[in-house]
Structures are given as structure tokens and as C-alpha cells.
Motif scaffolding. Structure first.
Motif, PDB file in Angstrom:
ATOM      1  N   ARG A  45      14.170  -4.724   4.620  1.00 34.58           N
ATOM      2  CA  ARG A  45      13.220  -4.483   3.527  1.00 34.58           C
ATOM      3  C   ARG A  45      13.425  -5.493   2.402  1.00 34.58           C
ATOM      4  O   ARG A  45      12.468  -5.960   1.791  1.00 34.58           O
ATOM      5  N   ARG A  46      14.679  -5.848   2.141  1.00 34.03           N
ATOM      6  CA  ARG A  46      14.973  -6.793   1.065  1.00 34.03           C
ATOM      7  C   ARG A  46      14.467  -8.194   1.403  1.00 34.03           C
ATOM      8  O   ARG A  46      14.003  -8.932   0.526  1.00 34.03           O
ATOM      9  N   GLN A  48      11.967  -8.887   3.256  1.00 32.20           N
ATOM     10  CA  GLN A  48      10.537  -8.885   3.563  1.00 32.20           C
ATOM     11  C   GLN A  48       9.808  -9.877   2.658  1.00 32.20           C
ATOM     12  O   GLN A  48      10.021  -9.925   1.448  1.00 32.20           O
ATOM     13  N   GLU A  53       3.276  -6.499   4.415  1.00 30.35           N
ATOM     14  CA  GLU A  53       3.338  -5.042   4.425  1.00 30.35           C
ATOM     15  C   GLU A  53       3.703  -4.558   5.817  1.00 30.35           C
ATOM     16  O   GLU A  53       2.859  -4.396   6.681  1.00 30.35           O
ATOM     17  N   ASP A 221       1.172   4.921   0.188  1.00 35.14           N
ATOM     18  CA  ASP A 221       1.148   3.462   0.273  1.00 35.14           C
ATOM     19  C   ASP A 221       2.554   2.919   0.524  1.00 35.14           C
ATOM     20  O   ASP A 221       3.559   3.627   0.420  1.00 35.14           O
ATOM     21  N   CYS A 222       2.601   1.645   0.848  1.00 33.86           N
ATOM     22  CA  CYS A 222       3.844   1.016   1.302  1.00 33.86           C
ATOM     23  C   CYS A 222       4.959   1.128   0.264  1.00 33.86           C
ATOM     24  O   CYS A 222       6.118   1.366   0.601  1.00 33.86           O
ATOM     25  N   GLU A 223       4.615   0.976  -0.997  1.00 34.55           N
ATOM     26  CA  GLU A 223       5.633   1.014  -2.054  1.00 34.55           C
ATOM     27  C   GLU A 223       6.310   2.379  -2.118  1.00 34.55           C
ATOM     28  O   GLU A 223       7.534   2.481  -2.233  1.00 34.55           O
ATOM     29  N   VAL A 224       5.503   3.445  -2.033  1.00 34.56           N
ATOM     30  CA  VAL A 224       6.061   4.801  -2.055  1.00 34.56           C
ATOM     31  C   VAL A 224       6.882   5.052  -0.797  1.00 34.56           C
ATOM     32  O   VAL A 224       7.959   5.660  -0.847  1.00 34.56           O
ATOM     33  N   GLN A 226       8.532   2.889   0.925  1.00 33.34           N
ATOM     34  CA  GLN A 226       9.799   2.169   0.812  1.00 33.34           C
ATOM     35  C   GLN A 226      10.768   2.862  -0.133  1.00 33.34           C
ATOM     36  O   GLN A 226      11.986   2.798   0.054  1.00 33.34           O
ATOM     37  N   THR A 227      10.225   3.560  -1.127  1.00 35.11           N
ATOM     38  CA  THR A 227      11.078   4.223  -2.117  1.00 35.11           C
ATOM     39  C   THR A 227      11.570   5.583  -1.633  1.00 35.11           C
ATOM     40  O   THR A 227      12.757   5.912  -1.758  1.00 35.11           O
TER      41      THR A 227
END
Length: 270
Positions: A45-46, A48, A53, A221-224, A226-227
Motif C-alpha cells: 500500500r505504501r 502504491q 487504485e 471508496d479506496c481511501e476508506v 485502506q484506512t
């Protein structure tokens, strides 16, 4: 013969001790491998690329595949991964599926109420259900409804059982670091000891046990993702009511094209 008996007993004790040490070493190796998976995922993930996405869904399945993927773990992908399943199902039919599969079910609101109940029996319902389903190797599902933020209520309910319990129980290596070593036995109160003593839990049942989470909505979404989703094995259930993609219809030959072909002395075949 009597002189040999103490030696045999001592040898048997040493043999059992050696087996326990070997088993613990095997669990440590598996635990370490799962921790390495976590590190690999974090590095991926880091590293990426910006704007890239990558899907954080582990599997996209049909409703009929829930049993094979979530409960039976056919192919062993989920077990090898180590994380508990988080199911995204906008149709909500997964909730009904697990209800008829005899899985225990709680929803996030229910857990929030139980965790602050002054009734001792009600307050211990989640713990008792966890112990029961670990004992018999059955699934326990938690309905997050349509909001991933409801995980906070679930986390609070687990932590009411014991401080930090949610993180302990959702650790990727929980099977080898917590369940199989029977470290959960310190949660068993004196009132529950008769029903849940250590010898009632076998390795097979603990290995089959599943704690699952269902969200009756599409994945965020992708950001959520990933978190909030790395601690879970994310599964998407396809919407059975979604229309299948329609194949493009072959267009009829254009009349102007026919005239152009004739003008060039060509004849269109077909």
C-alpha cells in the motif's frame, strides 16, 4: 516391572511436554508468517503509485458461494490469510443466508445496548455466544448495517468484555496466538466454568470458528478501505438483481457503404 513403571511415567511426561513445545513452536512459525503478510500488505500500500487504485477486495463472489468461502473455506484462501471476513452485500441477502445457516447474529445497535446493560446476563450475551460458537466451531456474524463506521460500536462492545479485546480478537494471527493456546479462558467467569472449561474446546472446533462482519452496502471508496479495512478479509457479494452486461448488437450494413462498394467495383458478401 514395578521399577520400570516410574521410568515409563517419567518418559510419558517428557514426551507430552516435548509435544507441547513442538506445537507451540509450530504456532509461533505460523503466527510469524501471518505477521509477515501484514508487513507485505503495508509495504504494498505504501509503494502504491499515485493515482493507482488497487482493489482491496480479496474475493468477489455470488451469494451461493458464501458457505464455501466464509464458513467451509474451500481452497483455504481465507484461513491462509488469517483475517476474519468482512462482507459487503448491498442486497442484504447475506444476513438472511447466515440466519438460516444457524449462525449466531448480532447487529451493531444490539451490541451497543447490551454492552451498557445493567443486567449481568444481558451484558454477557456476546461473551457467552463467542464461547459457545468457538466450542462448537460455528460462525458468529455481526451486522454493521449500511455504515462501516458502525464498527466503532462493535469495537466498544468487545472492549467491554476486556480492555483491548477487539484488537486481540481481530489480530491476523488470532488463531495461533489466542484461540488454539486457549488464552481466552481467562474470560470465563466462575458462573460459566461448568459449561466452558478448557477441555471442552478442541482444536478442530476453534479452527472452524468464524467471526464475520456484514455490511449491507457496497464497499466504500479506496481511501476508506485502506484506512479501515486492512484488519479484515474483504469479500464482495455480487448483487443478484444487477443486470447482466448486454452484448453489443451487430449493426446493419449502411446503405451508403453498399453504394460506395458498388462504385469501387466491389460486391459486399453476406
Amino acid at each position: 516391572m514395578r521399577e520400570v513403571e516410574p521410568l515409563l511415567e517419567h518418559a510419558d511426561v517428557e514426551h507430552q511436554s516435548a509435544k507441547a513445545i513442538l506445537q507451540d513452536l509450530e504456532w509461533n512459525v505460523k503466527r510469524a508468517n501471518l505477521k509477515l503478510r501484514d508487513l507485505d500488505n503495508k509495504l504494498r500500500r505504501r509503494n502504491q503509485k499515485a493515482g493507482e487504485e488497487a482493489s482491496l477486495l480479496e474475493q468477489v463472489i455470488w451469494l451461493r458461494d458464501l458457505s464455501d468461502v466464509v464458513i467451509k473455506d474451500v481452497g483455504g484462501k481465507r484461513g491462509e490469510d488469517g483475517r476474519w471476513p468482512l462482507i459487503f452485500d448491498p442486497s442484504g441477502q447475506s444476513v438472511t443466508f447466515f440466519k438460516y445457516y444457524s449462525a449466531a447474529q448480532f447487529d451493531c445497535d444490539q451490541l451497543a445496548v447490551l454492552s451498557i446493560s445493567e443486567d449481568k446476563e444481558e451484558k454477557s450475551r456476546l461473551l457467552v455466544s463467542l464461547l459457545k460458537h468457538m466450542k462448537y466451531g460455528m460462525p458468529l456474524m455481526i451486522n454493521l448495517k449500511n455504515d462501516l463506521a458502525n464498527l466503532r460500536m462493535v469495537e466498544d462492545a468487545f472492549n467491554c468484555i476486556q480492555k483491548g479485546f477487539f484488537n486481540t480478537f481481530t489480530d491476523r494471527s488470532v488463531l495461533y496466538s489466542y484461540l488454539l493456546p486457549r488464552r481466552f479462558m481467562n474470560l470465563v467467569t466462575p458462573e460459566l466454568e461448568k459449561e466452558y472449561c478448557e477441555y471442552m474446546f478442541d482444536d478442530e472446533g476453534l479452527t472452524k470458528f468464524v467471526l464475520g462482519f456484514i455490511m449491507t452496502a457496497n464497499e466504500p471508496d479506496c481511501e476508506v478501505m485502506q484506512t479501515d479495512c486492512p484488519p479484515f478479509y474483504a469479500i464482495k457479494v455480487k448483487d443478484p438483481d444487477a443486470p447482466d452486461p448486454v452484448d453489443p448488437v451487430d449493426e446493419e450494413p449502411d446503405e451508403a457503404d453498399d453504394l460506395d462498394a458498388e462504385a469501387c467495383g466491389c460486391r459486399q458478401v453476406g
